[in-house]
Design a protein around this motif. Sequence first.
Motif, mmCIF file in Angstrom:
data_model
loop_
_atom_site.group_PDB
_atom_site.id
_atom_site.type_symbol
_atom_site.label_atom_id
_atom_site.label_comp_id
_atom_site.label_asym_id
_atom_site.label_seq_id
_atom_site.Cartn_x
_atom_site.Cartn_y
_atom_site.Cartn_z
ATOM 1 N N GLY A 48 -8.606 0.157 0.981
ATOM 2 C CA GLY A 48 -7.998 1.235 1.752
ATOM 3 C C GLY A 48 -8.907 1.749 2.862
ATOM 4 O O GLY A 48 -8.432 2.117 3.942
ATOM 5 N N ALA A 94 0.820 -1.213 0.000
ATOM 6 C CA ALA A 94 0.000 0.000 0.000
ATOM 7 C C ALA A 94 0.853 1.262 0.000
ATOM 8 O O ALA A 94 0.521 2.246 -0.683
ATOM 9 C CB ALA A 94 -0.934 -0.002 1.210
ATOM 10 N N ALA A 117 -7.880 6.855 0.380
ATOM 11 C CA ALA A 117 -8.794 5.767 0.024
ATOM 12 C C ALA A 117 -10.013 6.299 -0.716
ATOM 13 O O ALA A 117 -10.505 5.661 -1.662
ATOM 14 C CB ALA A 117 -9.214 5.011 1.284
#
Length: 446
Positions: A351, A35, A151
């Motif tokens: 996310g 990520a 996100a």
Amino acid sequence: MPPAPVHPVDEVLPPSQLGAFGLQHVLAMYAGAVAVPLIVGGSLKMPPADLAYLITADLLLCGIATLLQCVGWWRFGVRLPIMQGCTFAAVSPMVLIGQHGGLPAIYGSVIVAGVAMILLAPVFGRLLRFFPPLVTGTVILVIGLSLLPVAGNWAAGGSGSADFGAPKNLGLAAGVLMAILAIQRFAPEFIGRVAVLAGIALGMVVAVPLGFTDFGGVGDADWVGISTPFHFGTPAFQGAAIVSMLVVALVTMTETTGDFIAVGELTGRRVEPGRLADGLRADGMSTVLGGVFNTFPYTAFAQNVGLVGLTRVRSRWVVATAGGILVLLGLLPKLGAVVAAIPAPVLGGAGLVMFGTVAASGLRTLATVDFKDNHNLTVVAVSVAVGLLPVGVPDVYKQFPDWFQTVMDSGISAGCLTAIALNLLFNHLPDRSGSGAPLPDGGGLS
């Protein structure tokens, strides 16, 4: 004379068990590991080939950092089952640094932060009183909240995309989110531990036939490759960027210390000051290597600490095997290209869970703080407000010098500095009577 019993931490399990349990650790941290390069590379609008390079470099260094921590070398490594990965605390500062000075400025600040961590490791125990749960919980909460807009942008299709906010993008993100929740609620416990990764995989299954994906870069990627030093240029050392990353280093050292202590309790091997220093020194060395080999600061991954408690497998060689698996994955550029091809809405759905979990972890830490009076409440309230100010109003410091923007435009740096300062003000300075004692609440010192 019978041989001395082997401590469970040092036990070498059969190869089949090492492989199975090691792979489980990789699956538990994989989504979080990739990520950070996805966020930083995406925010800097890097081309797919460079983004894939960041991902494979990150996986390679995750493996090396894990091996250094578990196996140890000289005075480096806590020699406990600790999985290493890039810290989310560095994401916002690195994005801001990158927007002003590019990747060379990021890597220059990362290298300096790593050196500082190595030098501070032996004395960090004395500094811990300035980073009680009041401060660390507030900072972790700000980290999670400040990452949520990332996100949200992913879920809408990615900043700057032609179809930003299209219902199909948000629908795919919502589908991934619901899949993750369903897996966590109804799947067997082992699968539930990797719900985020499983949700991303299911999202890809849906995204491919609907035309969300572009695998053009996968065919161009090599099968085998290795990250070379300073691939993106010679590091640049900028003062404001270094200050911002030093703040992150202090936060990650505090986080890592908590993880070390937790694993020590879970495994029955108490973390003494010397062992703590060795572990923090390894974190610093891994961070320096990250700056050299085109990746980011490293810390212990808390989800894998939980996995040690869940499985009750205490062998550090299991996690060392996981580190070896990550090294192998980091030598496969095609894998990085596949990860880089994951569409933004799929990452957005995942996310929301990952970054929300970070924020919830901060709340869990703050639950241990004494809020009987308003002192500690004020510390949290003002620190969160200052930390989220540049997140909600991105141009609030636009008229300030660049060095100030680099530090304060990062909600994490701003929130952390505020929390440290207010904790000193309310819980360390002498009270109004001038007796020299700290204020009576003391809640931030627990």
